[in-house]
Scaffold this motif. Structure first.
Motif, PDB file in Angstrom:
ATOM      1  N   MET A  59       0.836  -1.209   0.000  1.00  0.00           N
ATOM      2  CA  MET A  59       0.000   0.000   0.000  1.00  0.00           C
ATOM      3  C   MET A  59       0.867   1.254   0.000  1.00  0.00           C
ATOM      4  O   MET A  59       0.592   2.223  -0.718  1.00  0.00           O
ATOM      5  CB  MET A  59      -0.918   0.001   1.214  1.00  0.00           C
ATOM      6  CG  MET A  59      -2.006  -1.054   1.199  1.00  0.00           C
ATOM      7  SD  MET A  59      -2.978  -0.997   2.717  1.00  0.00           S
ATOM      8  CE  MET A  59      -4.018  -2.446   2.498  1.00  0.00           C
ATOM      9  N   SER A 108      -3.237   4.538  -8.376  1.00  0.00           N
ATOM     10  CA  SER A 108      -4.420   4.139  -7.625  1.00  0.00           C
ATOM     11  C   SER A 108      -4.157   2.800  -6.947  1.00  0.00           C
ATOM     12  O   SER A 108      -3.293   2.031  -7.400  1.00  0.00           O
ATOM     13  CB  SER A 108      -5.629   4.018  -8.555  1.00  0.00           C
ATOM     14  OG  SER A 108      -5.466   2.924  -9.448  1.00  0.00           O
ATOM     15  N   PRO A 109      -4.877   2.467  -5.869  1.00  0.00           N
ATOM     16  CA  PRO A 109      -4.614   1.200  -5.170  1.00  0.00           C
ATOM     17  C   PRO A 109      -4.696  -0.020  -6.072  1.00  0.00           C
ATOM     18  O   PRO A 109      -3.797  -0.858  -6.074  1.00  0.00           O
ATOM     19  CB  PRO A 109      -5.678   1.184  -4.069  1.00  0.00           C
ATOM     20  CG  PRO A 109      -5.939   2.621  -3.781  1.00  0.00           C
ATOM     21  CD  PRO A 109      -5.848   3.307  -5.121  1.00  0.00           C
ATOM     22  N   ASP A 110      -5.756  -0.134  -6.867  1.00  0.00           N
ATOM     23  CA  ASP A 110      -5.901  -1.310  -7.717  1.00  0.00           C
ATOM     24  C   ASP A 110      -4.951  -1.269  -8.903  1.00  0.00           C
ATOM     25  O   ASP A 110      -4.304  -2.261  -9.244  1.00  0.00           O
ATOM     26  CB  ASP A 110      -7.349  -1.432  -8.195  1.00  0.00           C
ATOM     27  CG  ASP A 110      -8.312  -1.785  -7.073  1.00  0.00           C
ATOM     28  OD1 ASP A 110      -7.854  -2.382  -6.075  1.00  0.00           O
ATOM     29  OD2 ASP A 110      -9.505  -1.473  -7.180  1.00  0.00           O
ATOM     30  N   THR A 129     -16.396   8.212  -2.144  1.00  0.00           N
ATOM     31  CA  THR A 129     -15.555   7.032  -2.309  1.00  0.00           C
ATOM     32  C   THR A 129     -14.802   6.746  -1.016  1.00  0.00           C
ATOM     33  O   THR A 129     -14.800   7.549  -0.086  1.00  0.00           O
ATOM     34  CB  THR A 129     -14.515   7.230  -3.432  1.00  0.00           C
ATOM     35  OG1 THR A 129     -13.619   8.279  -3.053  1.00  0.00           O
ATOM     36  CG2 THR A 129     -15.184   7.570  -4.760  1.00  0.00           C
ATOM     37  N   CYS A 130     -14.131   5.583  -0.976  1.00  0.00           N
ATOM     38  CA  CYS A 130     -13.179   5.294   0.104  1.00  0.00           C
ATOM     39  C   CYS A 130     -12.194   6.445   0.178  1.00  0.00           C
ATOM     40  O   CYS A 130     -11.715   6.946  -0.837  1.00  0.00           O
ATOM     41  CB  CYS A 130     -12.452   3.980  -0.191  1.00  0.00           C
ATOM     42  SG  CYS A 130     -11.027   3.648   0.866  1.00  0.00           S
ATOM     43  N   CYS A 141      -7.946   5.769  -3.717  1.00  0.00           N
ATOM     44  CA  CYS A 141      -8.902   4.676  -3.837  1.00  0.00           C
ATOM     45  C   CYS A 141     -10.218   5.215  -4.394  1.00  0.00           C
ATOM     46  O   CYS A 141     -10.692   6.278  -3.988  1.00  0.00           O
ATOM     47  CB  CYS A 141      -9.148   4.005  -2.484  1.00  0.00           C
ATOM     48  SG  CYS A 141     -10.193   2.523  -2.605  1.00  0.00           S
ATOM     49  N   THR A 142     -10.817   4.461  -5.313  1.00  0.00           N
ATOM     50  CA  THR A 142     -12.060   4.911  -5.957  1.00  0.00           C
ATOM     51  C   THR A 142     -13.236   4.000  -5.651  1.00  0.00           C
ATOM     52  O   THR A 142     -14.267   4.093  -6.321  1.00  0.00           O
ATOM     53  CB  THR A 142     -11.857   4.989  -7.480  1.00  0.00           C
ATOM     54  OG1 THR A 142     -11.458   3.686  -7.981  1.00  0.00           O
ATOM     55  CG2 THR A 142     -10.792   6.016  -7.847  1.00  0.00           C
ATOM     56  N   ARG A 143     -13.119   3.124  -4.667  1.00  0.00           N
ATOM     57  CA  ARG A 143     -14.236   2.246  -4.317  1.00  0.00           C
ATOM     58  C   ARG A 143     -15.410   3.095  -3.816  1.00  0.00           C
ATOM     59  O   ARG A 143     -15.240   3.936  -2.929  1.00  0.00           O
ATOM     60  CB  ARG A 143     -13.816   1.265  -3.218  1.00  0.00           C
ATOM     61  CG  ARG A 143     -14.893   0.273  -2.772  1.00  0.00           C
ATOM     62  CD  ARG A 143     -15.272  -0.679  -3.876  1.00  0.00           C
ATOM     63  NE  ARG A 143     -14.147  -1.458  -4.335  1.00  0.00           N
ATOM     64  CZ  ARG A 143     -13.778  -2.615  -3.806  1.00  0.00           C
ATOM     65  NH1 ARG A 143     -14.464  -3.138  -2.798  1.00  0.00           N
ATOM     66  NH2 ARG A 143     -12.749  -3.269  -4.300  1.00  0.00           N
ATOM     67  N   CYS A 151     -18.428   0.588   1.165  1.00  0.00           N
ATOM     68  CA  CYS A 151     -17.332   0.652   2.135  1.00  0.00           C
ATOM     69  C   CYS A 151     -17.819   0.397   3.556  1.00  0.00           C
ATOM     70  O   CYS A 151     -19.016   0.505   3.850  1.00  0.00           O
ATOM     71  CB  CYS A 151     -16.663   2.034   2.084  1.00  0.00           C
ATOM     72  SG  CYS A 151     -15.710   2.354   0.583  1.00  0.00           S
ATOM     73  N   CYS A 196     -12.853   1.269   2.343  1.00  0.00           N
ATOM     74  CA  CYS A 196     -13.093  -0.080   1.836  1.00  0.00           C
ATOM     75  C   CYS A 196     -12.436  -1.081   2.777  1.00  0.00           C
ATOM     76  O   CYS A 196     -11.582  -0.721   3.601  1.00  0.00           O
ATOM     77  CB  CYS A 196     -12.577  -0.226   0.411  1.00  0.00           C
ATOM     78  SG  CYS A 196     -10.770  -0.203   0.263  1.00  0.00           S
ATOM     79  N   HIS A 214      -8.511  -1.121   3.007  1.00  0.00           N
ATOM     80  CA  HIS A 214      -7.856   0.027   3.631  1.00  0.00           C
ATOM     81  C   HIS A 214      -8.342   0.256   5.060  1.00  0.00           C
ATOM     82  O   HIS A 214      -7.638   0.881   5.860  1.00  0.00           O
ATOM     83  CB  HIS A 214      -8.065   1.262   2.751  1.00  0.00           C
ATOM     84  CG  HIS A 214      -7.427   1.112   1.404  1.00  0.00           C
ATOM     85  ND1 HIS A 214      -8.061   1.406   0.225  1.00  0.00           N
ATOM     86  CD2 HIS A 214      -6.191   0.642   1.069  1.00  0.00           C
ATOM     87  CE1 HIS A 214      -7.243   1.144  -0.780  1.00  0.00           C
ATOM     88  NE2 HIS A 214      -6.106   0.675  -0.294  1.00  0.00           N
TER      89      HIS A 214
END
Length: 430
Positions: free
Chosen positions: A78, A87-89, A344-345, A350-352, A357, A380, A383
């Motif tokens: 992370m 981005s995280p993903d 988002t998160c 992060c775009t979740r 979340c 999320c 995180h």
């Protein structure tokens, strides 16, 4: 066009551009080497030791490359992704491709480091080999000893041959799975005009029946006075077929009482944000939460006027309200308010969606933190774990604005405008 400089020859301009490309690729190669060095220091020995106690907190090894590549520290990953500015993903996938090359495709990796193969080409190869077993990946790598001239069709053939040679059981399973590829998809992305793409793969007889039904309904619409083109009428005909099904009195159990209830018609939930100019028509814009984008007030009216549409009006949520509750559990009205505020998160980049979340107490409830939107943050699950079990932490500057600090001291401000790395004069302590 006068640039105020002495004109240069085309050859000089092209030479400068080529040098810039080489410099850029050299920087990417340096980044790859640094990622591999980082990965070698953050290896979790094996699946049996994936959950370990490191520096007093739980750290889980995660597999981000193929069979035989090492598991790497989840919390360390992370921090690496955040420092890379990804981005995280997307960052997780990118680091996985680099590790795939370094550990499972050594010939490809050596070609990148030597400057014989562009990093983006190596990433494409790594994407195709990620799902192969170790023997199959090694076969592909051996065939790509001189990877500079490989084409994508050749790469696909190599991967197919590798699976057939070294993993016949997987090849047969994929062949059986491919025998049933039927699908029907509606793209979740809504364009600027409130339209979506629809695609599908159907049994031939089912497709014929659907085509006949849509064509017949489009002809009826034309006879009833719809003068749109045939394509537009076919689109409307498909929507009418859907609404005809939704209008059926289907009985489903009530989630609270268990009693059977009828649920007819289309259901649309609109969160409408208005300003002092909305009612006068100067700002005729709404936001559709499920479509994640703006749409015109005229389209909203058209949707709500559709036949058999059920309209539910919910109370207005004032995002500035502070209505704490005494318990630990976060009530639904808080979840809706926090989701509408943060979207988002709130972990860096992060775009979740916030609706998917957990809701974290910024100041832990056990330490006196109140259960109130001002102390609630959408995170999320991944995180949320990082904040709870690792050295990642954040401070709430104002509701909706957060200052995150990574385990090695890198800082990121997260707000409604995105993620903003905070650069300090001195590098973080190692």
């Amino acid at each position: 066009m006068d640039l105020g400089t002495t004109p240069r020859s085309t050859a000089a301009v092209l030479s400068e551009l080529r040098a810039g490309v080489q410099d850029r690729e050299a920087l990417v190669v340096r980044e790859w080497v640094g990622i591999v060095e980082w990965a070698s220091r953050h290896v979790v020995a094996g699946p049996e030791g994936a959950a370990t106690i490191t520096d007093g907190y739980l750290d889980t090894g995660v597999p981000i490359a193929g069979d035989g590549a090492p598991l790497v520290s989840e919390f360390g990953l992370m921090e690496l992704v955040a420092v890379l500015g990804r981005s995280p993903d997307g960052g997780r996938a990118y680091v996985g491709r680099v590790i795939e090359c370094a550990w499972r495709l050594p010939h490809v990796y050596d070609a990148v480091v030597a400057g014989r193969l562009a990093p983006w080409r190596a990433e494409r190869i790594a994407e195709r080999t990620h799902g192969l077993n170790s023997e199959a990946a090694a076969f592909v790598d051996r065939q790509l000893f001189d990877a500079t001239g490989v084409g994508w069709a050749q790469l696909d053939r190599l991967v197919t041959e590798a699976v057939l040679r070294f993993d016949p059981a997987t090849a047969e399973a994929e062949r059986a799975k491919a025998a049933d590829r039927r699908r029907f998809d509606i793209d979740p992305h809504v364009d600027d005009h409130g339209l979506v793409e629809v695609s599908g793969l159907m049994d031939a007889a089912d497709g014929h029946d659907l085509n006949q039904a849509v064509t017949r309904r489009a002809e009826v619409l034309g006879r009833l006075g719809d003068h749109s083109s045939l394509d537009v009428r076919r689109s409307r005909a498909a929507a009418e077929l859907a609404r005809a099904d939704l209008a059926l009195d289907l009985l489903i159990p009530d989630p609270d009482t268990g009693e059977a209830i009828a649920v007819p018609g289309r259901k649309v939930e609109l969160n409408v944000h208005i300003t002092d100019t909305t009612l006068t028509g100067d700002n005729p814009v709404g936001r559709w939460e499920q479509g994640n984008g703006p749409l015109s007030s005229e389209q909203i009216r058209e949707w709500l006027q559709a036949h058999d549409t059920t309209i539910t009006i919910r109370p207005v949520i004032d995002l500035a309200d502070h209505l704490p509750v005494t318990g630990y559990e976060v009530p639904d009205r808080h979840k809706r308010a926090v989701a509408l505020r943060d979207h988002t998160c709130r972990f860096p980049r992060c775009t979740r969606p916030a609706t998917r979340c957990d809701i974290d107490h910024s100041q832990p409830h056990a330490q006196g933190g109140v259960t109130c939107p001002c102390n609630e943050v959408p995170l999320c699950r991944r995180h949320h774990r990082a904040k709870t079990h690792s050295a990642w932490h954040y401070d709430t500057l104002t509701p909706g604005t957060y200052l995150w600090t990574s385990p090695h001291g890198h800082a990121f401000r997260v707000d409604h405008r995105g993620t903003h790395p905070i650069h300090t004069a001195d590098p973080p302590d190692e």
